[in-house]
Design an enzyme around this catalytic site. Structure first.
Site, PDB file in Angstrom:
ATOM      1  CB  SER A   1      -3.971  13.781  -8.583  1.00  0.00           C
ATOM      2  OG  SER A   1      -4.276  13.634  -7.227  1.00  0.00           O
TER       3      SER A   1
ATOM      4  N   PRO B   1      -0.807   1.529 -11.060  1.00  0.00           N
ATOM      5  CG  PRO B   1      -2.043   0.631 -12.998  1.00  0.00           C
ATOM      6  CD  PRO B   1      -0.728   1.405 -12.527  1.00  0.00           C
TER       7      PRO B   1
ATOM      8  NE  ARG C   1     -17.006   1.484  28.791  1.00  0.00           N
ATOM      9  CZ  ARG C   1     -16.813   2.203  29.503  1.00  0.00           C
ATOM     10  NH1 ARG C   1     -16.174   1.878  30.552  1.00  0.00           N
ATOM     11  NH2 ARG C   1     -17.499   3.480  29.791  1.00  0.00           N
TER      12      ARG C   1
ATOM     13  CD  GLU D   1       1.716   5.171  -5.645  1.00  0.00           C
ATOM     14  OE1 GLU D   1       1.661   6.141  -4.821  1.00  0.00           O
ATOM     15  OE2 GLU D   1       2.241   5.443  -6.591  1.00  0.00           O
TER      16      GLU D   1
ATOM     17  CG  PHE E   1       2.455  16.768   0.644  1.00  0.00           C
ATOM     18  CD1 PHE E   1       2.559  17.447   1.968  1.00  0.00           C
ATOM     19  CD2 PHE E   1       1.484  17.417  -0.285  1.00  0.00           C
ATOM     20  CE1 PHE E   1       1.858  18.715   2.019  1.00  0.00           C
ATOM     21  CE2 PHE E   1       0.771  18.455   0.192  1.00  0.00           C
ATOM     22  CZ  PHE E   1       1.094  18.985   1.207  1.00  0.00           C
TER      23      PHE E   1
END
Length: 379
Positions: free
Chosen positions: A133, A240, A268, A242, A157
């Protein structure tokens, strides 16, 4: 107040049909192979799902309306195609603004047409083995040598690292932590560009995530985005949107999980009755739907602000941390209602659970989001 017109509604139906006929039938294969098939982007380009703000002269529709961006991510996440939704978010919301806002006419002509058709898959390379970050800590270097930058360093990443055709790479061109960063656009066939392994993740298996390495990689100075030394500010300016895109995906994915869980608990049976009749089930789902209503309301308000050019970094940070926390909490609580079946991969809730875990980490960790909010409070 956010509103959608008839064209938006028609577009949503188009995206929903695309998800049903093109994305979902190949999703399982993509999960096993570790990457979505490129034919998905080509079909998306044919349908007009890519490159909305690209000017008509460069092959795009020239539409500056984030609602179209949001519809694409919303429908794919709601359908359970989280990895594919991330691919579209990267293409349209995260990387494309650098190529539309920071490029000259010659660069636009080179790069934008392929983005619109889906022939060019975009990626952005910021994160490094020692830098997450903290963008100002980027260490990959780029030294000027005549008409080229010589780049050395490593990234990790990187989404679309295996499939990407065009990478926006953050590099250090000077010593100043902030004014020493620049952005270069790099093609993967550039000598010195090396794709590493496709990293094995606990979720988002259909989205390739890679290591990259640069060894004396020579990048033409014509591939510089904007001015040298402005990279940090260029990155921060786009964050912002993103984070807004991540919020769109988080809320839609959680709403999709809730809808499936409501159907499941009505079918269920346990102890001779539907589990929907148990007070615990009712209380859990009442709490989940209330949290999602709050998240959806704030998300829509942020989209409306963004359309008016008024979405602040602090509001985007609030949306990102809150919506992604709600997404994971929703998946966690809904999975519990499935019992042992929720732990089986054949049930979508199990994948929604692991796919949601990364949301509070990428795009700036939620802890970083809280520091942004705290600064906005003057703390």
């Amino acid at each position: 107040m956010l509103s959608y017109n008839s064209e938006h509604h028609q577009f949503r139906e188009l995206v929903r049909d695309f998800a049903r006929t093109t994305v979902l039938p190949t999703h399982e294969d993509a999960e096993h192979s570790g990457s979505w098939d490129r034919s998905m982007f080509l079909e998306a380009g044919r349908l007009g799902l890519l490159g909305f703000p690209v000017p008509e002269e460069f092959g795009g529709p020239g539409v500056n309306d984030f609602r179209y961006h949001a519809i694409v991510v919303d429908e794919l996440q709601r359908a359970g195609a989280a990895a594919e939704a991330i691919a579209f978010s990267l293409q349209n919301d995260v990387v494309l603004p650098y190529l539309t806002d920071l490029t000259n006419a010659e660069q636009k002509k080179r790069w934008l047409p392929g983005v619109v058709t889906g022939e060019t898959v975009l990626a952005i390379a910021m994160t490094e083995p020692g830098t997450g970050s903290d963008l100002a800590g980027i260490a990959t270097t780029a030294h000027r040598d005549g008409e080229h930058y010589v780049v050395n360093g490593a990234k990790t990443f990187i989404s679309n690292g295996q499939t990407g055709d065009l990478f926006v790479v953050a590099v250090r061109t000077g010593d100043d932590r902030y004014k020493g960063l620049s952005l270069l656009v790099v093609e993967p066939d550039t000598p010195g560009f090396h794709r590493g392994r496709n990293l094995a993740k606990i979720g988002l298996h259909a989205q390739d995530t890679s290591e990259l390495a640069f060894t004396d990689m020579r990048v033409p100075i014509d591939n510089l985005l904007g001015e040298e030394g402005q990279g940090f500010y260029q990155l921060v300016r786009n964050l912002p949107q993103e984070r807004l895109s991540l919020g769109v995906g988080a809320v839609a994915a959680a709403e999709g999980v809730l809808a499936e869980t409501l159907e499941y608990v009505k079918q269920r049976r346990a102890f001779g009755t539907e589990i929907a009749g148990f007070q615990n089930t009712q209380f859990v789902l009442a709490e989940v739907t209330t949290e999602l209503d709050v998240a959806r309301t704030y998300l829509d308000d942020c989209i409306a602000a963004h359309l008016d050019g008024k979405l602040t970094a602090a509001r985007a940070a609030k949306l990102k941390w809150w919506s992604t926390d709600v997404q994971f909490r929703t998946a966690h609580r809904c999975l519990q209602l499935y019992g042992g079946y929720g732990y089986m991969r054949e049930y979508p809730v199990s994948r929604a659970f692991v796919d949601a875990r990364i949301q509070s980490i990428y795009g700036g960790t939620n802890e970083i989001m809280k520091t942004i909010i705290a600064k906005d409070l003057g703390l």
